[in-house]
Design a protein around this motif. Structure first.
Motif, mmCIF file in Angstrom:
data_model
loop_
_atom_site.group_PDB
_atom_site.id
_atom_site.type_symbol
_atom_site.label_atom_id
_atom_site.label_comp_id
_atom_site.label_asym_id
_atom_site.label_seq_id
_atom_site.Cartn_x
_atom_site.Cartn_y
_atom_site.Cartn_z
ATOM 1 N N SER A 117 32.949 10.914 12.521
ATOM 2 C CA SER A 117 31.794 11.187 13.120
ATOM 3 C C SER A 117 30.712 10.987 12.517
ATOM 4 O O SER A 117 29.556 10.593 13.118
ATOM 5 N N LEU A 118 30.556 11.255 10.945
ATOM 6 C CA LEU A 118 29.393 10.828 10.276
ATOM 7 C C LEU A 118 29.014 9.331 10.333
ATOM 8 O O LEU A 118 27.858 8.938 10.800
ATOM 9 N N LEU A 119 30.147 8.609 10.292
ATOM 10 C CA LEU A 119 29.855 7.218 10.120
ATOM 11 C C LEU A 119 29.270 6.477 11.558
ATOM 12 O O LEU A 119 28.421 5.614 11.473
ATOM 13 N N LEU A 120 29.786 6.996 12.666
ATOM 14 C CA LEU A 120 29.185 6.723 13.920
ATOM 15 C C LEU A 120 27.903 7.166 14.069
ATOM 16 O O LEU A 120 27.084 6.634 14.812
ATOM 17 N N LYS A 121 27.596 8.359 13.478
ATOM 18 C CA LYS A 121 26.193 8.860 13.614
ATOM 19 C C LYS A 121 25.273 7.908 12.896
ATOM 20 O O LYS A 121 24.097 7.637 13.117
ATOM 21 N N LEU A 126 20.867 -3.731 11.840
ATOM 22 C CA LEU A 126 20.986 -3.419 10.545
ATOM 23 C C LEU A 126 22.432 -2.859 10.098
ATOM 24 O O LEU A 126 23.031 -2.997 9.106
ATOM 25 N N TRP A 127 23.296 -2.339 11.361
ATOM 26 C CA TRP A 127 24.562 -2.064 11.079
ATOM 27 C C TRP A 127 25.351 -3.238 10.813
ATOM 28 O O TRP A 127 26.281 -3.265 9.842
ATOM 29 N N ARG A 128 25.178 -4.355 11.464
ATOM 30 C CA ARG A 128 25.762 -5.668 11.062
ATOM 31 C C ARG A 128 25.692 -6.082 9.650
ATOM 32 O O ARG A 128 26.489 -6.698 9.342
ATOM 33 N N ASP A 129 24.403 -5.566 8.975
ATOM 34 C CA ASP A 129 24.286 -6.127 7.774
ATOM 35 C C ASP A 129 24.836 -5.122 6.563
ATOM 36 O O ASP A 129 24.879 -5.359 5.317
ATOM 37 N N VAL A 130 25.360 -4.099 7.239
ATOM 38 C CA VAL A 130 26.025 -3.141 6.106
ATOM 39 C C VAL A 130 27.146 -3.685 5.210
ATOM 40 O O VAL A 130 27.763 -4.485 5.988
ATOM 41 N N HIS A 131 27.069 -3.474 3.974
ATOM 42 C CA HIS A 131 27.998 -3.626 3.015
ATOM 43 C C HIS A 131 28.713 -2.520 2.637
ATOM 44 O O HIS A 131 27.822 -1.467 2.210
ATOM 45 N N GLN A 184 37.537 0.101 11.034
ATOM 46 C CA GLN A 184 37.310 0.569 12.337
ATOM 47 C C GLN A 184 36.006 0.650 12.976
ATOM 48 O O GLN A 184 35.784 0.467 14.026
ATOM 49 N N VAL A 185 35.018 0.976 11.936
ATOM 50 C CA VAL A 185 33.554 1.163 12.631
ATOM 51 C C VAL A 185 32.842 0.081 12.285
ATOM 52 O O VAL A 185 31.657 -0.083 12.939
ATOM 53 N N LEU A 186 32.878 -0.797 11.241
ATOM 54 C CA LEU A 186 32.145 -2.003 10.976
ATOM 55 C C LEU A 186 32.335 -3.198 12.126
ATOM 56 O O LEU A 186 33.419 -3.223 12.834
ATOM 57 N N VAL A 217 34.627 -7.290 8.835
ATOM 58 C CA VAL A 217 35.464 -6.284 7.913
ATOM 59 C C VAL A 217 36.056 -7.184 6.737
ATOM 60 O O VAL A 217 35.787 -6.560 5.757
ATOM 61 N N SER A 218 36.278 -8.464 6.924
ATOM 62 C CA SER A 218 36.912 -9.012 5.748
ATOM 63 C C SER A 218 35.938 -9.364 4.616
ATOM 64 O O SER A 218 36.103 -9.873 3.425
ATOM 65 N N THR A 219 34.686 -9.674 5.073
ATOM 66 C CA THR A 219 33.544 -10.022 4.073
ATOM 67 C C THR A 219 32.674 -8.916 3.705
ATOM 68 O O THR A 219 32.280 -9.295 2.601
ATOM 69 N N ASN A 220 32.653 -7.856 4.480
ATOM 70 C CA ASN A 220 31.683 -6.938 3.875
ATOM 71 C C ASN A 220 32.180 -5.488 3.438
ATOM 72 O O ASN A 220 31.628 -4.408 2.968
ATOM 73 N N ILE A 221 33.484 -5.370 3.411
ATOM 74 C CA ILE A 221 34.299 -4.260 2.780
ATOM 75 C C ILE A 221 35.002 -4.776 1.338
ATOM 76 O O ILE A 221 35.535 -5.718 1.277
ATOM 77 N N ILE A 222 34.445 -4.204 0.579
ATOM 78 C CA ILE A 222 34.749 -4.473 -0.998
ATOM 79 C C ILE A 222 35.631 -3.444 -1.543
ATOM 80 O O ILE A 222 35.161 -2.225 -1.939
#
Length: 406
Positions: free
Chosen positions: A243-247, A256-261, A282-284, A289-294
């Motif tokens: 819920s928080l992440l979707l907010k 901007l969401w597309r640029d989130v790391h 699930q939310v990115l 997913v494979s590039t921006n989650i570390i």
């Protein structure tokens, strides 16, 4: 004094001429460059990591926020920060903590399992009486006594709160923002877990022995209860955190969401997969997913997170600019520097294999044949990944090209 003045001048020169002759100077020049380059690189990744926004740190171990079901911190380019622990104030901590009681018992008792007289065995052939064993081999009792006292405190708090509140609980675990009593079925589950653990510990303390059969029975009986608690805990965590992440996603907007790391500081025991990683997966945007989650075991504070991010993002950019993607060799080098694979691994593996063969050793196989996607699908030789093409694709160990195909 005369001895000092009589020292041979050539000997004195040899002490300070550490760069050696013209041949050794080659090695020193390379070493000087390496030190200089590493210093530049350290400044580079530090600056790069502080140039990437938005950034979300998803932590389970921040000071004062450990064990609360993930704390998310959002860093924006304008210097603002948002920090939330969505499951805090829920029963997440209660359920998770009680689930750990039985593993915690293993931590408390495990170090003493080979102590003479610690464990009860059916075929115990010791000539010592049980009284002698109890009086002479009890270093674990103060540790267990302290441990069970903490369990009793949870049970008493739960009992007292139920008496004060009275009646059936109407608390909605996944949505209520004010802490409330667990649902009745969860209260029953908790009391059963706590009570059985307390009884077991008190029996150990009374007899001065650990009955391994009783311990196994305790764990077997409580496994369904542990499972029930864990499911309830992660349900709370998932609902509140998603819920928080979707907010935040709606607040930032699609660009901007597309640029989130996302950086997930972790430990080895949960490094491969964990709820934080799955929630972000699930939310990115799917292609990020494979590039921006570390996930990494290294960073333990925001500064270290940013430096890690700078290393990863900086290496990816430099890899593409330097090596490119024109052929398979270039792709492997770019992929290596851009991921957790050493950039020299494609060359190191054949060298290691050759060294093994020269020593008369058998080279262990890595993987079976795979297909390379380099514009057209081609069969690959098992050991060298040689493609059958007129193009200058090159060779590399096949174990390194699997990710390139995906």
């Amino acid at each position: 004094m005369s001895d000092i003045l009589s020292l041979d001048e050539s000997e004195l020169i040899s002490h300070i001429a550490y760069r050696g002759d013209h041949i050794e100077e080659i090695r020193h020049a390379a070493r000087d460059y390496n030190k200089h380059n590493r210093a530049n690189y350290a400044k580079f990744i530090e600056a790069v990591g502080r140039n990437i926004y938005p950034l979300i740190i998803a932590s389970d171990h921040e000071q004062d926020y450990s064990g609360v079901g993930t704390t998310f911190t959002l860093f924006m380019k304008n210097g603002s920060q948002m920090k939330e622990s969505p499951a805090m104030g829920s029963n997440y901590e209660l359920y998770k903590s009680c689930s750990h009681i039985f593993m915690g018992l293993g931590v408390v008792l495990g170090p003493y399992l080979e102590n003479y007289g610690m464990c009860s065995k059916d075929d115990d052939a010791t000539e010592k009486s049980s009284n002698e064993i109890r009086s002479n081999h009890t270093p674990w009792q103060p540790v267990l006594s302290s441990y069970v006292q903490k369990i009793k405190c949870i049970k008493q708090a739960l009992t007292t709160a139920a008496e004060i509140e009275g009646g059936e609980s109407t608390y909605e675990e996944e949505v209520d923002t004010v802490f409330g009593m667990p649902p009745t079925d969860m209260q029953d589950n908790l009391h059963a877990m706590l009570g059985s653990a307390i009884t077991f510990c008190e029996n150990c303390l009374t007899t001065g022995m650990l009955d391994l059969t009783a311990w196994k029975r305790l764990n077997d009986e409580n496994f369904p209860r542990i499972k029930k608690n864990m499911k309830a805990a992660v349900s709370i965590q998932a609902n509140r955190c998603i819920s928080l992440l979707l907010k935040w996603k709606a607040m930032l907007g699609p660009e901007l969401w597309r640029d989130v790391h996302v950086v997930i500081p972790t430990v080895w025991a949960v490094g491969q997969d964990n709820p934080r990683k799955e929630m972000m997966r699930q939310v990115l945007d799917a292609d990020r997913v494979s590039t921006n989650i570390i996930c990494s075991e290294w960073p333990r504070n925001p500064d270290e997170v940013r430096t890690l991010l700078g290393r990863i993002a900086g290496d990816r950019s430099i890899a593409r600019l330097v090596f490119g993607t024109d052929n398979l060799d270039a792709k492997v080098k770019t992929h290596g520097l851009s991921t957790a694979i050493d950039v020299v691994q494609d060359d190191a593996m054949p060298a290691i294999w050759d060294a093994m063969k020269r020593e008369g050793q058998t080279v262990r196989e890595r993987e079976s044949d795979i297909k390379l996607d380099t514009g057209s699908s081609k069969n690959v030789d098992r050991e060298t990944s040689t493609t059958e093409s007129n193009d200058e694709i090159g060779k590399c160990p096949m174990a390194l090209v699997d990710d390139i195909n995906k």
